[in-house]
Motif scaffolding. Structure first.
Motif, PDB file in Angstrom:
ATOM      1  N   LEU A 272       0.897  -0.755   0.370  1.00  0.00           N
ATOM      2  CA  LEU A 272      -0.159  -0.276  -0.040  1.00  0.00           C
ATOM      3  C   LEU A 272       0.883   1.248   0.549  1.00  0.00           C
ATOM      4  CD1 LEU A 272      -3.307  -1.420   2.488  1.00  0.00           C
ATOM      5  CD2 LEU A 272      -3.130  -0.936   0.432  1.00  0.00           C
ATOM      6  N   GLU A 273       1.819   1.166   1.177  1.00  0.00           N
ATOM      7  CA  GLU A 273       3.154   2.077   0.995  1.00  0.00           C
ATOM      8  C   GLU A 273       3.696   2.564  -0.139  1.00  0.00           C
ATOM      9  OE1 GLU A 273       3.593   2.036   5.052  1.00  0.00           O
ATOM     10  OE2 GLU A 273       5.761   0.915   4.489  1.00  0.00           O
ATOM     11  N   ASN A 274       3.473   1.749  -1.370  1.00  0.00           N
ATOM     12  CA  ASN A 274       4.227   1.379  -2.302  1.00  0.00           C
ATOM     13  C   ASN A 274       3.606   1.916  -3.720  1.00  0.00           C
ATOM     14  OD1 ASN A 274       6.918   1.956  -1.100  1.00  0.00           O
ATOM     15  ND2 ASN A 274       7.000  -0.516  -1.235  1.00  0.00           N
ATOM     16  N   ASP A 275       2.141   1.975  -3.054  1.00  0.00           N
ATOM     17  CA  ASP A 275       1.247   2.095  -4.565  1.00  0.00           C
ATOM     18  C   ASP A 275       1.077   1.021  -5.421  1.00  0.00           C
ATOM     19  OD1 ASP A 275      -0.121   4.080  -3.494  1.00  0.00           O
ATOM     20  OD2 ASP A 275       1.416   5.280  -4.347  1.00  0.00           O
ATOM     21  N   ASP A 276       1.792  -0.156  -4.940  1.00  0.00           N
ATOM     22  CA  ASP A 276       1.943  -1.526  -5.796  1.00  0.00           C
ATOM     23  C   ASP A 276       0.537  -2.621  -5.818  1.00  0.00           C
ATOM     24  OD1 ASP A 276       2.743  -4.018  -7.378  1.00  0.00           O
ATOM     25  OD2 ASP A 276       4.648  -3.849  -5.925  1.00  0.00           O
ATOM     26  N   SER A 277      -0.180  -1.789  -6.456  1.00  0.00           N
ATOM     27  CA  SER A 277      -1.361  -2.320  -6.979  1.00  0.00           C
ATOM     28  C   SER A 277      -1.726  -3.878  -7.994  1.00  0.00           C
ATOM     29  CB  SER A 277      -2.423  -1.342  -7.144  1.00  0.00           C
ATOM     30  OG  SER A 277      -1.910  -1.002  -8.834  1.00  0.00           O
ATOM     31  N   GLN A 278      -0.258  -3.851  -8.463  1.00  0.00           N
ATOM     32  CA  GLN A 278      -0.339  -4.801  -9.247  1.00  0.00           C
ATOM     33  C   GLN A 278      -0.690  -6.387  -8.079  1.00  0.00           C
ATOM     34  OE1 GLN A 278       2.630  -5.407 -12.590  1.00  0.00           O
ATOM     35  NE2 GLN A 278       1.777  -7.267 -13.119  1.00  0.00           N
TER      36      GLN A 278
END
Length: 292
Positions: free
Chosen positions: A263-269
């Motif tokens: 979540l912190e790294n916006d790693d939605s994949q």
């Protein structure tokens, strides 16, 4: 199957065993035993026809019985064994319904110096959030799993008879090693209860708790349903099986840390991949065991 069953602890599980055994014709007579503070519950059990009679004297309760079922919290089983020791009969089969089996085996070894060969540890994987004989039902164990955990010296005939008894109650019986049972149940039952208790404890202490619970949807209610379970019983279970539970908590913390990082790294994949794997894993479970 049995002439006279003594049930020590006529609560939800003990009462449901009695109801079902009577309905299925698995015994001729059922006597309940409890402490003085349990007498109102025992009176209710007799009034409801769950048991034929009750007594507050253990020697009287086990006299003439060919099966003794210990249906008390796991923390009390060692004390029960100590009280049973001078009354122990080679002509009876003894069993329990504890959610942890390593603690039961250890308690027997401390009291008797060994595990008596006519003691057959068992665990019905069934229950409800309510407690007491009032909550007992005759079909609680139908199509529910029951695990028997004999040890090396357990009489095969005793195991066979207890297996037949539980199958008569409608249970799907498996035989498992003690340590394996505690490991499996830590993951599938004990940890989920801890998660539900922990989540509700956290949200309940927030300042806006009334608003949080006011807008809770069905998903929250479903997930936290088991947080309505008896705190004393679950305190006992978690303490008894802490050696299996603590490593799972550590693994869960790692999993939460991973999701936090995504979540912190916006790693939605990767977040999507994690959620998808979990959904598919749960569906495999549902498909395999034909459950909902």
């Amino acid at each position: 199957m049995f002439k006279r069953i003594c049930i020590i602890g006529v609560g939800l599980i003990g009462g449901s065993i009695a109801r079902s055994a009577r309905q299925q014709g698995l015994c001729n007579n059922i006597v309940g035993y409890g402490r003085k503070q349990d007498e109102k519950n025992l009176q209710a059990a007799k009034r409801l026809g769950v048991i034929d009679d009750y007594t507050l004297e253990l020697a009287e309760a086990v006299q003439g019985t060919d099966c003794v079922v210990i249906a008390t919290p796991v923390a009390s089983i060692e004390s029960i064994f100590s009280q049973l020791k001078p009354l122990w009969s080679d002509d009876a089969i003894y069993t329990d319904v504890g959610s942890t089996k390593g603690s039961v085996i250890a308690a027997a070894e401390r009291v008797f110096g060994r595990v008596p060969d006519n003691l057959v540890p068992a665990h019905p994987i069934a229950g409800a959030e309510q407690s007491g004989v009032i909550a007992s039902v005759g079909d609680l164990f139908v199509n529910k799993r029951l695990i028997i955990t004999p040890v090396g010296n357990t009489q095969p005939e005793a195991v066979q008879k207890i297996q037949g008894f539980w199958e008569g109650l409608g249970s799907l019986v498996s035989v498992m090693e003690v340590q394996h049972h505690d490991s499996v149940l830590a993951a599938t039952s004990h940890l989920p209860h801890i998660l539900a208790f922990a989540l509700v404890d956290m949200l309940g202490h927030k300042d806006e708790q009334s608003e949080i619970f006011q807008y809770a949807a069905s998903g929250f209610k479903d997930f936290t349903r088991i947080a309505s379970s008896d705190p004393t019983m679950w305190q006992d279970i978690c303490t008894a099986n802490k050696d299996e539970i603590i490593p799972l908590i550590e693994q869960l913390k790692d999993e939460l840390d991973k999701i936090q990082c995504l979540l912190e790294n916006d790693d939605s994949q990767q977040l999507f991949a994690t959620f998808t794997y979990a959904r598919n894993a749960r569906q495999r479970f549902l498909d395999q065991f034909n459950t909902n």
